[in-house]
Design a protein around this motif. Structure first.
Motif, mmCIF file in Angstrom:
data_model
loop_
_atom_site.group_PDB
_atom_site.id
_atom_site.type_symbol
_atom_site.label_atom_id
_atom_site.label_comp_id
_atom_site.label_asym_id
_atom_site.label_seq_id
_atom_site.Cartn_x
_atom_site.Cartn_y
_atom_site.Cartn_z
ATOM 1 N N ARG A 83 0.836 -1.211 0.000
ATOM 2 C CA ARG A 83 0.000 0.000 0.000
ATOM 3 C C ARG A 83 0.872 1.264 0.000
ATOM 4 N NH1 ARG A 83 -2.567 -3.315 3.556
ATOM 5 N NH2 ARG A 83 -1.828 -2.201 5.388
ATOM 6 N N ARG A 84 1.946 1.254 0.779
ATOM 7 C CA ARG A 84 2.852 2.414 0.800
ATOM 8 C C ARG A 84 3.498 2.631 -0.562
ATOM 9 N NH1 ARG A 84 4.113 0.555 6.070
ATOM 10 N NH2 ARG A 84 5.906 -0.589 5.302
ATOM 11 N N ALA A 85 3.889 1.556 -1.216
ATOM 12 C CA ALA A 85 4.503 1.667 -2.538
ATOM 13 C C ALA A 85 3.529 2.279 -3.533
ATOM 14 C CB ALA A 85 4.978 0.297 -3.019
ATOM 15 N N LEU A 86 2.280 1.825 -3.489
ATOM 16 C CA LEU A 86 1.266 2.362 -4.393
ATOM 17 C C LEU A 86 1.043 3.844 -4.125
ATOM 18 C CD1 LEU A 86 -0.896 1.960 -6.572
ATOM 19 C CD2 LEU A 86 -2.463 1.232 -4.744
ATOM 20 N N ARG A 87 0.903 4.212 -2.867
ATOM 21 C CA ARG A 87 0.689 5.633 -2.522
ATOM 22 C C ARG A 87 1.896 6.484 -2.913
ATOM 23 N NH1 ARG A 87 -3.893 4.458 -3.138
ATOM 24 N NH2 ARG A 87 -5.227 3.811 -1.446
ATOM 25 N N PHE A 88 3.106 5.953 -2.731
ATOM 26 C CA PHE A 88 4.310 6.680 -3.143
ATOM 27 C C PHE A 88 4.300 6.897 -4.654
ATOM 28 C CE2 PHE A 88 8.578 6.855 -4.847
ATOM 29 C CZ PHE A 88 9.161 7.852 -4.076
ATOM 30 N N ALA A 89 3.972 5.855 -5.401
ATOM 31 C CA ALA A 89 3.945 5.951 -6.861
ATOM 32 C C ALA A 89 2.916 6.993 -7.308
ATOM 33 C CB ALA A 89 3.638 4.590 -7.475
ATOM 34 N N GLU A 90 1.736 6.970 -6.706
ATOM 35 C CA GLU A 90 0.700 7.947 -7.040
ATOM 36 C C GLU A 90 1.187 9.368 -6.747
ATOM 37 O OE1 GLU A 90 -3.196 5.117 -6.139
ATOM 38 O OE2 GLU A 90 -2.386 6.375 -4.540
ATOM 39 N N ALA A 91 1.820 9.545 -5.591
ATOM 40 C CA ALA A 91 2.310 10.865 -5.202
ATOM 41 C C ALA A 91 3.444 11.338 -6.112
ATOM 42 C CB ALA A 91 2.771 10.852 -3.748
ATOM 43 N N ALA A 92 4.297 10.408 -6.516
ATOM 44 C CA ALA A 92 5.408 10.770 -7.405
ATOM 45 C C ALA A 92 4.870 11.327 -8.723
ATOM 46 C CB ALA A 92 6.306 9.559 -7.652
ATOM 47 N N LEU A 93 3.911 10.631 -9.320
ATOM 48 C CA LEU A 93 3.341 11.128 -10.577
ATOM 49 C C LEU A 93 2.590 12.433 -10.372
ATOM 50 C CD1 LEU A 93 2.084 7.910 -12.412
ATOM 51 C CD2 LEU A 93 4.249 9.140 -12.693
ATOM 52 N N ALA A 94 1.846 12.533 -9.274
ATOM 53 C CA ALA A 94 1.102 13.767 -8.985
ATOM 54 C C ALA A 94 2.045 14.948 -8.788
ATOM 55 C CB ALA A 94 0.219 13.577 -7.751
ATOM 56 N N GLY A 95 3.259 14.653 -8.317
ATOM 57 C CA GLY A 95 4.258 15.702 -8.096
ATOM 58 C C GLY A 95 5.067 16.041 -9.341
ATOM 59 N N GLY A 96 4.706 15.448 -10.464
ATOM 60 C CA GLY A 96 5.393 15.769 -11.709
ATOM 61 C C GLY A 96 6.627 14.932 -11.991
ATOM 62 N N HIS A 97 6.846 13.901 -11.192
ATOM 63 C CA HIS A 97 8.000 13.030 -11.406
ATOM 64 C C HIS A 97 7.644 11.930 -12.400
ATOM 65 C CE1 HIS A 97 10.042 15.055 -8.132
ATOM 66 N NE2 HIS A 97 8.938 14.902 -7.403
ATOM 67 N N GLU A 98 8.634 11.178 -12.792
ATOM 68 C CA GLU A 98 8.455 10.097 -13.757
ATOM 69 C C GLU A 98 8.784 8.762 -13.093
ATOM 70 O OE1 GLU A 98 10.482 8.624 -17.965
ATOM 71 O OE2 GLU A 98 10.866 10.643 -17.230
ATOM 72 N N ILE A 99 8.012 7.743 -13.401
ATOM 73 C CA ILE A 99 8.318 6.382 -12.962
ATOM 74 C C ILE A 99 8.745 5.629 -14.205
ATOM 75 C CG2 ILE A 99 7.441 4.250 -11.942
ATOM 76 C CD1 ILE A 99 5.437 6.007 -10.377
ATOM 77 N N THR A 100 10.020 5.296 -14.277
ATOM 78 C CA THR A 100 10.536 4.652 -15.479
ATOM 79 C C THR A 100 10.255 3.154 -15.494
ATOM 80 O OG1 THR A 100 12.733 4.399 -14.507
ATOM 81 C CG2 THR A 100 12.334 6.374 -15.810
ATOM 82 N N ARG A 101 10.101 2.560 -14.322
ATOM 83 C CA ARG A 101 9.746 1.139 -14.266
ATOM 84 C C ARG A 101 9.255 0.785 -12.874
ATOM 85 N NH1 ARG A 101 13.894 -1.920 -17.150
ATOM 86 N NH2 ARG A 101 12.579 -1.256 -18.865
ATOM 87 N N LEU A 102 8.255 -0.084 -12.841
ATOM 88 C CA LEU A 102 7.824 -0.755 -11.611
ATOM 89 C C LEU A 102 8.341 -2.172 -11.721
ATOM 90 C CD1 LEU A 102 4.121 0.419 -11.596
ATOM 91 C CD2 LEU A 102 5.880 1.145 -9.985
ATOM 92 N N PHE A 103 9.003 -2.658 -10.692
ATOM 93 C CA PHE A 103 9.552 -4.012 -10.725
ATOM 94 C C PHE A 103 9.074 -4.759 -9.491
ATOM 95 C CE2 PHE A 103 12.570 -7.443 -10.336
ATOM 96 C CZ PHE A 103 12.772 -7.825 -11.651
ATOM 97 N N PHE A 104 8.332 -5.847 -9.715
ATOM 98 C CA PHE A 104 7.811 -6.645 -8.615
ATOM 99 C C PHE A 104 8.620 -7.927 -8.501
ATOM 100 C CE2 PHE A 104 3.235 -4.844 -8.250
ATOM 101 C CZ PHE A 104 3.761 -3.569 -8.127
ATOM 102 N N TYR A 105 9.109 -8.167 -7.299
ATOM 103 C CA TYR A 105 10.040 -9.269 -7.040
ATOM 104 C C TYR A 105 9.604 -9.976 -5.755
ATOM 105 C CZ TYR A 105 14.643 -11.517 -6.569
ATOM 106 O OH TYR A 105 15.665 -12.424 -6.465
ATOM 107 N N GLN A 106 10.126 -11.163 -5.532
ATOM 108 C CA GLN A 106 9.771 -11.987 -4.377
ATOM 109 C C GLN A 106 8.245 -12.061 -4.262
ATOM 110 O OE1 GLN A 106 12.094 -10.166 -1.253
ATOM 111 N NE2 GLN A 106 13.941 -11.270 -1.844
ATOM 112 N N ASP A 107 7.682 -11.867 -3.057
ATOM 113 C CA ASP A 107 6.227 -11.952 -2.890
ATOM 114 C C ASP A 107 5.481 -10.772 -3.515
ATOM 115 O OD1 ASP A 107 6.396 -14.390 -1.628
ATOM 116 O OD2 ASP A 107 6.157 -13.588 0.392
ATOM 117 N N GLY A 108 6.196 -9.770 -3.973
ATOM 118 C CA GLY A 108 5.573 -8.655 -4.676
ATOM 119 C C GLY A 108 4.896 -9.088 -5.967
#
Length: 130
Positions: free
Chosen positions: A17-42
């Motif tokens: 949940r924290r990762a999702l909220r961080f990602a949402e906030a990053a985009l809302a703040g004008g930043h770019e997410i170049t990749r989401l990578f899910f590993y292990q139980d992610g």
């Protein structure tokens, strides 16, 4: 700023949940997410078969919508996914499994994708794990 976000914990965890909220906030703040990578139980967050209690946030579905709505590069570690039964159609056929369950918009790939993205980004932000 360019971010790579790595998630190591399952969708029912606070880290997911924290990762999702961080990602949402990053985009809302004008930043770019170049990749989401899910590993292990992610990797469970990319499964179409994850069922969440009715009174809880369905983090797996929220991640899927977030990736689709923002046209993000969502990558699931293939080795971790195979171990946990998260398969796309090609892998289900290869291993003679009855069905694929990787949600649309996610790609199976190796750790090299995380390494490559990290080299091109300003920050790698990791959530969860041991």
């Amino acid at each position: 700023m360019k971010f790579v976000i790595a998630l190591f914990s399952p969708p029912h965890s606070p880290a997911a949940r924290r990762a999702l909220r961080f990602a949402e906030a990053a985009l809302a703040g004008g930043h770019e997410i170049t990749r989401l990578f899910f590993y292990q139980d992610g990797v469970y967050s990319a499964s179409a078969n994850t069922v969440t209690a009715q009174d809880e946030l369905d983090v797996a579905t929220a991640w899927s919508r977030f990736v689709a709505d923002n046209q993000l590069d969502g990558v699931v570690c293939i080795a971790a996914a195979l171990r946990r039964g998260v398969l796309n159609a090609e892998e289900a056929q290869r291993y003679s499994r009855p069905a694929a369950n990787l949600q649309a918009r996610w790609d199976l790939s190796g750790l090299g994708q995380l390494h490559e993205a990290t080299q091109l980004a300003d920050r790698l932000v990791c959530f969860g794990g041991n």
